[in-house]
Every structure is written in structure tokens, then in C-alpha cells.
Design a protein around this motif. Structure first.
Motif, PDB file in Angstrom:
ATOM      1  N   ASP A   1       0.813  -1.225   0.000  1.00 52.94           N
ATOM      2  CA  ASP A   1       0.000   0.000   0.000  1.00 52.94           C
ATOM      3  C   ASP A   1       0.841   1.268   0.000  1.00 52.94           C
ATOM      4  OD1 ASP A   1       0.998  -0.214   2.538  1.00 52.94           O
ATOM      5  OD2 ASP A   1      -0.895   0.235   3.573  1.00 52.94           O
ATOM      6  N   THR A   2       2.125   1.147  -0.341  1.00 56.46           N
ATOM      7  CA  THR A   2       2.964   2.338  -0.488  1.00 56.46           C
ATOM      8  C   THR A   2       2.384   3.243  -1.579  1.00 56.46           C
ATOM      9  OG1 THR A   2       4.957   1.123   0.145  1.00 56.46           O
ATOM     10  CG2 THR A   2       5.274   3.185  -1.072  1.00 56.46           C
ATOM     11  N   PRO A   3       2.201   4.541  -1.321  1.00 54.69           N
ATOM     12  CA  PRO A   3       1.684   5.433  -2.363  1.00 54.69           C
ATOM     13  C   PRO A   3       2.560   5.404  -3.612  1.00 54.69           C
ATOM     14  CG  PRO A   3       1.599   6.511  -0.232  1.00 54.69           C
ATOM     15  CD  PRO A   3       2.375   5.234  -0.036  1.00 54.69           C
ATOM     16  N   ALA A   4       1.929   5.418  -4.754  1.00 51.05           N
ATOM     17  CA  ALA A   4       2.639   5.394  -6.028  1.00 51.05           C
ATOM     18  C   ALA A   4       1.861   6.213  -7.041  1.00 51.05           C
ATOM     19  CB  ALA A   4       2.822   3.956  -6.530  1.00 51.05           C
TER      20      ALA A   4
ATOM     21  N   GLY B   1      -2.179   6.027  -6.750  1.00 59.45           N
ATOM     22  CA  GLY B   1      -2.785   4.930  -6.004  1.00 59.45           C
ATOM     23  C   GLY B   1      -1.728   4.275  -5.149  1.00 59.45           C
ATOM     24  N   THR B   2      -1.647   2.948  -5.186  1.00 60.03           N
ATOM     25  CA  THR B   2      -0.670   2.222  -4.383  1.00 60.03           C
ATOM     26  C   THR B   2       0.281   1.453  -5.285  1.00 60.03           C
ATOM     27  OG1 THR B   2      -2.019   0.218  -4.205  1.00 60.03           O
ATOM     28  CG2 THR B   2      -2.384   1.957  -2.561  1.00 60.03           C
TER      29      THR B   2
ATOM     30  N   LEU C   1       7.402   7.035 -13.121  1.00 59.29           N
ATOM     31  CA  LEU C   1       6.775   6.319 -12.018  1.00 59.29           C
ATOM     32  C   LEU C   1       7.450   6.811 -10.737  1.00 59.29           C
ATOM     33  CD1 LEU C   1       6.852   2.671 -13.443  1.00 59.29           C
ATOM     34  CD2 LEU C   1       5.302   4.550 -14.016  1.00 59.29           C
ATOM     35  N   ILE C   2       6.661   7.251  -9.778  1.00 61.28           N
ATOM     36  CA  ILE C   2       7.209   7.718  -8.503  1.00 61.28           C
ATOM     37  C   ILE C   2       6.538   6.934  -7.394  1.00 61.28           C
ATOM     38  CG2 ILE C   2       7.586   9.688  -6.980  1.00 61.28           C
ATOM     39  CD1 ILE C   2       7.534  11.507  -9.385  1.00 61.28           C
ATOM     40  N   ILE C   3       7.364   6.354  -6.536  1.00 55.57           N
ATOM     41  CA  ILE C   3       6.883   5.461  -5.488  1.00 55.57           C
ATOM     42  C   ILE C   3       7.453   5.936  -4.159  1.00 55.57           C
ATOM     43  CG2 ILE C   3       6.862   3.073  -4.650  1.00 55.57           C
ATOM     44  CD1 ILE C   3       7.517   2.409  -7.745  1.00 55.57           C
ATOM     45  N   GLY C   4       6.579   6.130  -3.177  1.00 58.10           N
ATOM     46  CA  GLY C   4       7.031   6.562  -1.863  1.00 58.10           C
ATOM     47  C   GLY C   4       5.942   7.318  -1.136  1.00 58.10           C
ATOM     48  N   ALA C   5       6.129   7.480   0.164  1.00 63.10           N
ATOM     49  CA  ALA C   5       5.105   8.112   0.999  1.00 63.10           C
ATOM     50  C   ALA C   5       4.757   9.516   0.532  1.00 63.10           C
ATOM     51  CB  ALA C   5       5.578   8.143   2.450  1.00 63.10           C
ATOM     52  N   VAL C   6       5.745  10.240  -0.066  1.00 66.68           N
ATOM     53  CA  VAL C   6       5.493  11.627  -0.436  1.00 66.68           C
ATOM     54  C   VAL C   6       4.476  11.763  -1.566  1.00 66.68           C
ATOM     55  CG1 VAL C   6       7.684  12.566   0.369  1.00 66.68           C
ATOM     56  CG2 VAL C   6       7.541  11.539  -1.909  1.00 66.68           C
TER      57      VAL C   6
ATOM     58  N   TRP D   1       1.793   5.280   6.380  1.00 66.22           N
ATOM     59  CA  TRP D   1       2.584   4.228   5.747  1.00 66.22           C
ATOM     60  C   TRP D   1       3.935   4.077   6.447  1.00 66.22           C
ATOM     61  CZ3 TRP D   1      -0.417   7.651   2.965  1.00 66.22           C
ATOM     62  CH2 TRP D   1      -1.514   7.066   2.321  1.00 66.22           C
ATOM     63  N   LEU D   2       4.492   5.183   6.881  1.00 68.55           N
ATOM     64  CA  LEU D   2       5.781   5.107   7.557  1.00 68.55           C
ATOM     65  C   LEU D   2       5.657   4.366   8.882  1.00 68.55           C
ATOM     66  CD1 LEU D   2       7.065   8.699   6.796  1.00 68.55           C
ATOM     67  CD2 LEU D   2       7.848   6.558   5.763  1.00 68.55           C
ATOM     68  N   ALA D   3       4.573   4.662   9.618  1.00 67.99           N
ATOM     69  CA  ALA D   3       4.381   3.984  10.894  1.00 67.99           C
ATOM     70  C   ALA D   3       4.151   2.495  10.695  1.00 67.99           C
ATOM     71  CB  ALA D   3       3.188   4.620  11.614  1.00 67.99           C
ATOM     72  N   ALA D   4       3.386   2.150   9.656  1.00 71.82           N
ATOM     73  CA  ALA D   4       3.103   0.749   9.384  1.00 71.82           C
ATOM     74  C   ALA D   4       4.371   0.018   8.973  1.00 71.82           C
ATOM     75  CB  ALA D   4       2.055   0.638   8.285  1.00 71.82           C
ATOM     76  N   ALA D   5       5.237   0.711   8.209  1.00 72.87           N
ATOM     77  CA  ALA D   5       6.464   0.089   7.727  1.00 72.87           C
ATOM     78  C   ALA D   5       7.467  -0.113   8.834  1.00 72.87           C
ATOM     79  CB  ALA D   5       7.066   0.918   6.598  1.00 72.87           C
ATOM     80  N   GLU D   6       7.401   0.744   9.849  1.00 72.89           N
ATOM     81  CA  GLU D   6       8.392   0.699  10.914  1.00 72.89           C
ATOM     82  C   GLU D   6       7.899  -0.119  12.104  1.00 72.89           C
ATOM     83  OE1 GLU D   6       8.978   4.830  11.571  1.00 72.89           O
ATOM     84  OE2 GLU D   6      10.349   5.078   9.883  1.00 72.89           O
TER      85      GLU D   6
END
Length: 474
Positions: A406-409, A425-426, A444-449, A469-474
Motif C-alpha cells: 500500500d505504499t503510495p505510487a 494509487g498504491t 513512475l514515482i513510489i514513496g510516501a510523499v 505508511w511510515l508507521a506501518a512500515a516501521e
């Protein structure tokens, strides 16, 4: 043309200035910057110059009756913010045959002040016959943008060599051709690029100036970054290169609007190709540039984005070096930075995105060679050029390596053009996002930003922030 432009040597005598307020101070700053010796009658008694130093003694303050001010040794008179006194002083000066300028008063003036572009030894004056100073200033702004910053240094360089070359080339036409070759060739390019010592050495190495002038000159190649497609994002240096080009070798994706900025009689040669379509090959591009430069042509290799960001510019300058062809490189705005600006997408963000990884993946071999495990840090923004066809392989590689589904993309297409488009989306949805876009080129740009971008906010204004997403990843 009512007013003939002339250039007055302000050091030939005194300049009489009459007036007060900010209007006269602006005039005094201009005159002092030009090296004038000034006699100033302050009509309001205020002699404060507003930051201009008086240590050099070039201002002589006058007092007494303004209508009996000394005119001996005066070569011109300026009145600014002087009111009725200015008109009276102007009439007296004109009776003595002195040139007079009364600000905003054509009736009492015998000359007008142009808008000025100052590049040291190169000065451009723009006038509108006194009708519209605002228009003159706007024209000055445009000319300021077009003139190379070091054009004055080039003029001074020519001035230092002029007598020496004149003594060695007595024929005027041949001498003119010599300086044309210097200005338009590698020597002039080196000077304008800030390599003054290289220019001096190159000119000093010309043993036979007449033969140099008569010979067919060697050309040069300029690699120019065209940016993402908007002609207003061209650098000023890139615009000048396009205006100077004899021939332009351009990529397929360079927009017609960019090419319209080139010199109209320049030969335009398409040498790029689209993915999946045949092209002429990189070696053939090298050969064409070298052949044109050896024929004495000023060549531009016009490349989308930046020449050194997946543009094979490094290969091209190596080929030019090996062939002994003079070249220079003018950077362009890369698509990643244009997309960030176009779609309000910060590629880095404090506490959320500390790294940017930029890669290309337009072939299956590219995706197989990528170490996806190096790109799974949730604080890394991944930017992929030419990745539309490989979107599924990119998604699978990142997911297998451990990047969260579900990382923003997002897919950001045709950035900085009228038909720019984005789909967000993701990571798991990446191939579907590409399908929504249709035709590229796209990033293509992938990441929380990505969740901070304008398309994301428009699509889901109440969605969770990147911290989710950062909290979920960590």
C-alpha cells in the motif's frame, strides 16, 4: 526615428544635476555607476544619496541661485524632481547649446534617457521616443534575459587583442572575418563559459591570423537539455544555443514548441526514437554530429530533459572528444523535478523522505539488473524513468524485496505540457495506474510523499497522511 541613440563619454566633463527626492537619487546612482563627475543642486536641500558613497569626491554640491549655476565644463544637464526650477535651468542650458534631459518632460528636453542593459563594455539602450518608459523597461528585461552574462568580458577580450590583430591583418574584410570566427567559434564559447584563460591561450596560439580568417572554421557541438517540454523552462543559455545553431539533431520527444525557439533557417534532423520503434542508432548519431562539426557547422544536440540524466550525453561527449570536436553541455530541467513542481509532489520531506533513488527500467533486462532490496526503505522516494512498459515487473520486484503493497505510487505523464496527466494509487496498483495514463512519456514515482501530491489530495482529500505508511512500515 525622432531621437538618435548616442553614447556620451561622461568622463569628458561635468554633469549638472538639478532636483530632489528619490527621482534625482536614482539618476545620480546611474551617473556615478557610469563614472560621471557630478555637480548637484539639491532643490530640497537633502543631500543624502541613499547608500551611494561619496568617498571618491565625484560629487560637487552646489548652492545659491539655481539660475546662475556654473555651466563651464558641463557637458550635459539632468533635471529630476526639480519642478519649475528644472524647466528654467533647462532653458538656460539649451541656450548655451548643452544637451538637457528633464525627467518626464519632452518639451524641455533635448535628449531622453533610454532603458539600459549594462554588461560592462557592452551597453544596450532601449527607447520608445519618450512615449512609454514602462514598455522600454519591459523590453530591457527581455534583452537582459537573452544576452550572455559574460558578453561584456568577450568585448573586453576583443578590445585587448584588437590592435595586435589589426597590425597583422591589414585587410579590413579579412580582419572582420577573423573576429567573426573568434566570436562565433570555440574561442568565443570558451570566454562566454567563463574559461577566459583557455580563450587567451587559444587566440595566442594562432600563428597566422590571415590564414585562420580565410580557412573554413571547425564547428562545435553543444549538448542542450530541452527540459520536459515547456519552452519557458528552457535555460537562457539553451535558448541562445538554439538561436545560434546551424543544425539541430533532436530527440523524437522534443516538443515542437521547443524547436520553434530555434533559428528559423537551422536544419532540423530527428535522431531519436520511441520505445519499440527503430532508430538510427547511437553510433550513427555520433557520426552525424562529428561530420557536421568538421564541415564547420555550429551543431546542437537537443535532448529531452537533461543530457546527463538517462540521455546518453556521456557517450556523446566521449565520441566528440575522441574525434577532437569542441563541445559544451547545457543542462536542462529533468522530468523528475518538473513533475515535482507540476503536481506539488515534494521528492524529499523532513522525517518522511530522506533519500531519492533515480533509475531507468524500459527493458526487461533493466528490471532484472536492479537490486530491489536497496529500494525498500520507506524513507526512500523511488523515481523511475521509462518504466511504463515494465510497471508489472517493477511492482513485483519491489513487493518481493519487501516494499509495502500500500505504499503510495503514481504515474506522472507528459509533465510541463498542456496535456499533463497523473494517476495515483498504491504500489500494488501500479500497472493499472499506467493503463489509466495511456501514452507517455511518464515517470513512475513510489514513496510516501506521493500522498502529499495534488492529484492524491484531489482524489482522496481525507485520506491518511504519509505518516500512516511510515508507521506501518516501521
Amino acid at each position: 526615428m525622432r531621437f538618435l541613440p548616442v553614447f556620451l563619454d561622461l568622463r569628458a566633463g561635468w554633469i549638472l544635476v538639478v532636483g530632489g527626492g528619490e527621482a534625482v537619487r536614482a539618476k545620480l546612482r546611474l551617473l556615478l555607476a557610469a563614472g560621471a563627475k557630478v555637480r548637484w543642486y539639491a532643490t530640497d536641500g537633502d543631500r543624502d544619496l541613499g547608500g551611494v558613497g561619496l568617498g571618491d569626491g565625484r560629487i560637487d554640491h552646489l548652492e545659491g541661485d539655481p539660475l546662475t549655476l556654473p555651466l563651464d565644463g558641463v557637458i550635459a544637464v539632468f533635471c529630476a524632481g526639480a519642478g519649475a526650477i528644472g524647466s528654467a535651468v533647462a532653458a538656460r542650458a539649451q541656450a548655451r547649446g548643452l544637451p538637457v534631459n528633464v525627467m518626464d518632460d519632452l518639451t524641455d528636453s533635448s535628449f531622453i534617457m533610454p532603458a539600459i542593459v549594462d554588461r560592462g563594455d557592452v551597453v544596450v539602450a532601449i527607447g520608445t521616443g519618450g512615449a512609454s518608459p514602462v514598455l522600454a523597461r519591459r523590453l530591457r528585461e527581455q534583452i537582459e534575459a537573452l544576452l550572455p552574462a559574460r558578453i561584456g568580458e568577450l568585448s573586453a577580450f576583443i578590445g585587448r587583442w584588437r590592435k595586435s590583430i589589426a597590425a597583422r591583418i591589414p585587410e579590413f574584410a579579412l580582419r572582420r572575418r577573423f573576429w567573426e570566427r573568434v566570436v562565433d567559434g570555440p574561442i568565443g564559447a570558451a570566454l562566454l563559459a567563463g574559461r577566459g584563460e583557455d580563450a587567451e591561450r587559444a587566440l595566442a596560439a594562432i600563428n597566422n591570423p590571415s590564414a585562420f580568417a580565410a580557412a573554413k572554421g571547425a564547428g562545435q557541438v553543444t549538448l542542450v537539455g530541452a527540459g520536459p517540454g515547456d519552452p519557458e523552462l528552457l535555460t537562457l543559455k539553451a535558448l541562445r544555443a538554439l538561436q545560434d545553431a546551424d543544425v539541430i539533431f533532436h530527440d523524437e520527444l522534443v516538443s515542437p514548441d521547443i524547436l520553434d525557439r530555434a533559428r528559423r533557417d537551422a536544419v532540423r534532423v530527428p535522431v531519436g526514437r520511441r520505445i519499440g520503434q527503430p532508430g538510427i542508432g547511437q553510433q550513427a548519431i555520433h557520426d552525424k554530429m562529428i561530420e557536421a562539426a568538421r564541415a564547420g557547422q555550429n551543431c546542437v544536440r537537443l535532448k529531452g530533459g537533461d543530457p546527463f540524466v538517462f540521455g546518453r550525453g556521456g557517450e556523446e561527449i566521449e565520441a566528440l572528444r575522441a574525434a577532437g570536436i569542441a563541445y559544451q553541455v547545457i543542462p536542462g530541467i529533468s522530468a523528475a523535478f518538473a513533475a515535482a513542481s507540476e503536481f506539488d509532489l515534494p521528492l524529499t520531506y523532513r522525517h518522511e523522505a530522506r533519500h531519492i533513488s533515480v533509475l531507468t527500467a524500459h527493458q526487461a533486462a533493466d528490471t532484472e539488473a536492479i537490486d530491489w532490496s536497496a529500494l525498500i526503505d520507506p524513507h526512500t522516494t523511488v523515481v523511475i524513468y521509462m518504466g511504463m512498459a515494465a510497471a508489472a515487473r517493477i511492482r513485483d520486484g519491489l513487493l518481493r524485496a519487501g516494499r509495502a503493497p500500500d505504499t503510495p505510487a503514481g504515474v506522472f505523464a507528459r509533465v510541463a505540457r498542456a496535456d499533463a496527466q497523473a494517476a495515483v494509487g498504491t504500489l500494488e496498483q501500479l500497472p493499472e495506474l499506467v493503463a489509466q495514463i495511456g501514452e507517455g512519456p511518464a515517470l513512475l514515482i513510489i514513496g510516501a510523499v506521493v500522498a502529499r501530491s495534488a492529484p492524491w489530495r484531489q482524489q482522496a482529500p481525507t485520506a491518511l497522511t504519509p505518516s500512516h505508511w511510515l508507521a506501518a512500515a516501521e
